[in-house]
Design a protein around this motif. Sequence first.
Motif, PDB file in Angstrom:
ATOM      1  N   ALA A  46      21.303  34.695  -7.969  1.00 21.68           N
ATOM      2  CA  ALA A  46      21.798  36.197  -9.315  1.00 21.68           C
ATOM      3  C   ALA A  46      20.417  36.613  -9.563  1.00 21.68           C
ATOM      4  CB  ALA A  46      21.714  34.963 -10.609  1.00 21.68           C
ATOM      5  N   ALA A  47      19.637  35.792  -9.603  1.00 23.49           N
ATOM      6  CA  ALA A  47      18.262  37.044  -9.309  1.00 23.49           C
ATOM      7  C   ALA A  47      18.029  38.233  -8.252  1.00 23.49           C
ATOM      8  CB  ALA A  47      17.417  35.791  -9.575  1.00 23.49           C
ATOM      9  N   ARG A  48      18.556  37.702  -6.904  1.00 22.01           N
ATOM     10  CA  ARG A  48      18.381  38.673  -6.472  1.00 22.01           C
ATOM     11  C   ARG A  48      19.485  40.036  -6.666  1.00 22.01           C
ATOM     12  NH1 ARG A  48      18.571  35.160  -0.835  1.00 22.01           N
ATOM     13  NH2 ARG A  48      16.200  34.460  -0.725  1.00 22.01           N
ATOM     14  N   ALA A  49      20.413  39.788  -7.075  1.00 25.27           N
ATOM     15  CA  ALA A  49      21.932  40.415  -7.056  1.00 25.27           C
ATOM     16  C   ALA A  49      21.200  41.445  -9.043  1.00 25.27           C
ATOM     17  CB  ALA A  49      22.662  39.395  -8.124  1.00 25.27           C
ATOM     18  N   GLY A  50      20.391  40.962  -9.698  1.00 26.52           N
ATOM     19  CA  GLY A  50      19.504  41.377 -10.891  1.00 26.52           C
ATOM     20  C   GLY A  50      18.740  42.281 -10.504  1.00 26.52           C
ATOM     21  N   ALA A  51      17.908  41.655  -9.480  1.00 20.75           N
ATOM     22  CA  ALA A  51      16.693  42.961  -8.265  1.00 20.75           C
ATOM     23  C   ALA A  51      17.264  43.438  -7.756  1.00 20.75           C
ATOM     24  CB  ALA A  51      15.451  42.180  -7.379  1.00 20.75           C
ATOM     25  N   LEU A 108      33.107  30.564 -15.773  1.00 18.49           N
ATOM     26  CA  LEU A 108      32.300  31.790 -15.909  1.00 18.49           C
ATOM     27  C   LEU A 108      32.517  31.916 -17.172  1.00 18.49           C
ATOM     28  CD1 LEU A 108      29.388  32.312 -13.459  1.00 18.49           C
ATOM     29  CD2 LEU A 108      29.527  30.549 -14.731  1.00 18.49           C
ATOM     30  N   MET A 109      33.219  32.842 -17.213  1.00 15.15           N
ATOM     31  CA  MET A 109      33.987  33.396 -18.228  1.00 15.15           C
ATOM     32  C   MET A 109      34.716  32.730 -19.528  1.00 15.15           C
ATOM     33  SD  MET A 109      37.474  36.347 -16.125  1.00 15.15           S
ATOM     34  CE  MET A 109      38.284  36.110 -17.683  1.00 15.15           C
ATOM     35  N   LYS A 110      34.245  31.320 -19.522  1.00 13.88           N
ATOM     36  CA  LYS A 110      34.916  30.502 -20.886  1.00 13.88           C
ATOM     37  C   LYS A 110      33.292  30.726 -21.417  1.00 13.88           C
ATOM     38  CE  LYS A 110      37.936  27.863 -18.229  1.00 13.88           C
ATOM     39  NZ  LYS A 110      36.897  25.889 -17.108  1.00 13.88           N
ATOM     40  N   PRO A 111      33.715  31.196 -23.115  1.00 20.00           N
ATOM     41  CA  PRO A 111      32.514  30.606 -23.764  1.00 20.00           C
ATOM     42  C   PRO A 111      31.488  29.960 -23.876  1.00 20.00           C
ATOM     43  CG  PRO A 111      34.451  31.761 -24.905  1.00 20.00           C
ATOM     44  CD  PRO A 111      34.257  31.332 -23.756  1.00 20.00           C
ATOM     45  N   GLY A 112      30.150  30.219 -23.764  1.00 21.94           N
ATOM     46  CA  GLY A 112      29.268  29.549 -23.493  1.00 21.94           C
ATOM     47  C   GLY A 112      29.509  28.043 -22.379  1.00 21.94           C
ATOM     48  N   SER A 113      29.839  28.702 -20.862  1.00 24.24           N
ATOM     49  CA  SER A 113      29.729  27.753 -19.668  1.00 24.24           C
ATOM     50  C   SER A 113      28.227  28.146 -18.751  1.00 24.24           C
ATOM     51  CB  SER A 113      30.773  28.541 -18.697  1.00 24.24           C
ATOM     52  OG  SER A 113      31.090  29.414 -18.469  1.00 24.24           O
ATOM     53  N   TYR A 114      27.687  28.703 -19.609  1.00 26.71           N
ATOM     54  CA  TYR A 114      26.254  29.180 -18.720  1.00 26.71           C
ATOM     55  C   TYR A 114      25.660  30.271 -19.478  1.00 26.71           C
ATOM     56  CZ  TYR A 114      27.182  34.670 -17.833  1.00 26.71           C
ATOM     57  OH  TYR A 114      27.832  35.959 -18.086  1.00 26.71           O
ATOM     58  N   GLN A 115      24.289  30.536 -19.043  1.00 27.50           N
ATOM     59  CA  GLN A 115      23.747  31.647 -19.963  1.00 27.50           C
ATOM     60  C   GLN A 115      22.775  31.628 -18.321  1.00 27.50           C
ATOM     61  OE1 GLN A 115      22.280  30.353 -23.984  1.00 27.50           O
ATOM     62  NE2 GLN A 115      20.121  31.255 -23.629  1.00 27.50           N
ATOM     63  N   ILE A 116      22.057  32.556 -19.213  1.00 24.94           N
ATOM     64  CA  ILE A 116      21.085  33.326 -18.475  1.00 24.94           C
ATOM     65  C   ILE A 116      19.615  33.925 -19.237  1.00 24.94           C
ATOM     66  CG2 ILE A 116      20.307  35.126 -15.780  1.00 24.94           C
ATOM     67  CD1 ILE A 116      22.982  34.628 -15.127  1.00 24.94           C
ATOM     68  N   ASP A 117      18.568  33.834 -19.634  1.00 24.38           N
ATOM     69  CA  ASP A 117      17.519  34.071 -19.826  1.00 24.38           C
ATOM     70  C   ASP A 117      16.812  34.954 -18.997  1.00 24.38           C
ATOM     71  OD1 ASP A 117      19.287  33.073 -22.720  1.00 24.38           O
ATOM     72  OD2 ASP A 117      18.199  31.051 -21.352  1.00 24.38           O
ATOM     73  N   VAL A 118      16.903  36.409 -19.138  1.00 24.87           N
ATOM     74  CA  VAL A 118      15.230  36.555 -18.389  1.00 24.87           C
ATOM     75  C   VAL A 118      13.696  36.627 -18.879  1.00 24.87           C
ATOM     76  CG1 VAL A 118      14.383  39.242 -17.726  1.00 24.87           C
ATOM     77  CG2 VAL A 118      16.966  38.754 -18.048  1.00 24.87           C
ATOM     78  N   ILE A 119      12.935  35.410 -18.577  1.00 28.25           N
ATOM     79  CA  ILE A 119      11.813  35.261 -19.127  1.00 28.25           C
ATOM     80  C   ILE A 119      10.805  36.412 -18.436  1.00 28.25           C
ATOM     81  CG2 ILE A 119       9.957  33.151 -18.468  1.00 28.25           C
ATOM     82  CD1 ILE A 119      12.587  31.408 -17.440  1.00 28.25           C
ATOM     83  N   ASN A 120      10.632  36.992 -17.447  1.00 27.79           N
ATOM     84  CA  ASN A 120      10.263  37.984 -16.973  1.00 27.79           C
ATOM     85  C   ASN A 120      10.393  38.722 -16.706  1.00 27.79           C
ATOM     86  OD1 ASN A 120       6.788  38.829 -17.175  1.00 27.79           O
ATOM     87  ND2 ASN A 120       7.768  39.073 -14.986  1.00 27.79           N
ATOM     88  N   PRO A 121      10.924  40.302 -16.795  1.00 26.77           N
ATOM     89  CA  PRO A 121      10.095  41.439 -17.649  1.00 26.77           C
ATOM     90  C   PRO A 121      10.408  40.942 -19.081  1.00 26.77           C
ATOM     91  CG  PRO A 121      11.226  42.999 -17.092  1.00 26.77           C
ATOM     92  CD  PRO A 121      11.647  41.652 -16.186  1.00 26.77           C
ATOM     93  N   LEU A 173      11.056  39.585 -11.629  1.00 24.98           N
ATOM     94  CA  LEU A 173      11.943  39.800 -12.375  1.00 24.98           C
ATOM     95  C   LEU A 173      12.228  37.509 -12.178  1.00 24.98           C
ATOM     96  CD1 LEU A 173      14.718  40.016 -13.510  1.00 24.98           C
ATOM     97  CD2 LEU A 173      16.170  39.815 -11.797  1.00 24.98           C
ATOM     98  N   LYS A 174      12.390  37.126 -13.334  1.00 22.82           N
ATOM     99  CA  LYS A 174      12.175  36.081 -13.455  1.00 22.82           C
ATOM    100  C   LYS A 174      13.459  34.984 -14.462  1.00 22.82           C
ATOM    101  CE  LYS A 174       9.431  31.253 -14.724  1.00 22.82           C
ATOM    102  NZ  LYS A 174       8.177  30.944 -15.131  1.00 22.82           N
TER     103      LYS A 174
END
Length: 240
Positions: free
Chosen positions: A58-63, A104-117, A165-166
């Motif tokens: 996920a981090a690599r895809a975001g980067a 992952l489409m189900k509400p509340g099944s996951y959460q991605i929090d960006v810590i940095n930046p 990106l963290k």
Amino acid sequence: MMPAIAHRALVCKRHTAGASMVEFIIVLPILLLLCLGILQFGLLYQAKSTLDYAALQAARAGALNNGKSNAMKSGLARGLAPLYARTSSLVGQQQALLASNLDLMKPGSYQIDVINPTSAAMQDFGRTGEYAGANVQQIPNDTLMFRNTSVGASSGLTIQDANLLKIRVTYCYEMYVPFANRTIFSLMNKINDIYSTGAPGTEIPLAPNACYALSAVEGTWRIPLESEAIVRMQTPYQGG
């Protein structure tokens, strides 16, 4: 004399056998729960290892995609696909990826929090019109080794640090092993009656975790697993 002795020995043997049977009946549920618990914790270890890999994906895809949440979600789904695989064939892999995306489409099944930046880093180093449109704010990503290394007033970071990106991923893992799943679920949510035969949501949790609501809706036994990953941005961070 001999028949009397033999009779007493036979009676003693029957009493011993009866006592052993009672002890076995008492110990059997505990032994069964222990074995099921070992199996469930083994599956939890496998799930956590898979989530560590998925968080990195996920981090690599975001980067590679300006820190976009949709890109990170796609990377997470690809990384979690092994948890949904039933066969090793190409069709099985495609089905696993589809099942991962649907879950992952189900509400509340996951959460991605960006810590940095952080938003403070965007305030210090964000630029508009440098890479994209005039209304798009991004953190510059090129020629970082030649850029100023002074610390931003709001974030306390350099622009080089702001390009790391963290993320923290929280994933609601569904437990399948009977008895062990409801026991672990109850302990995680601080439910007093851990032996309740009711479905999730029928008991009142003292401290419901992030996956309790989804479990109550589905009638499944989910608990949150967390993992963090950090990579260097390969594109200007935009977020969103």
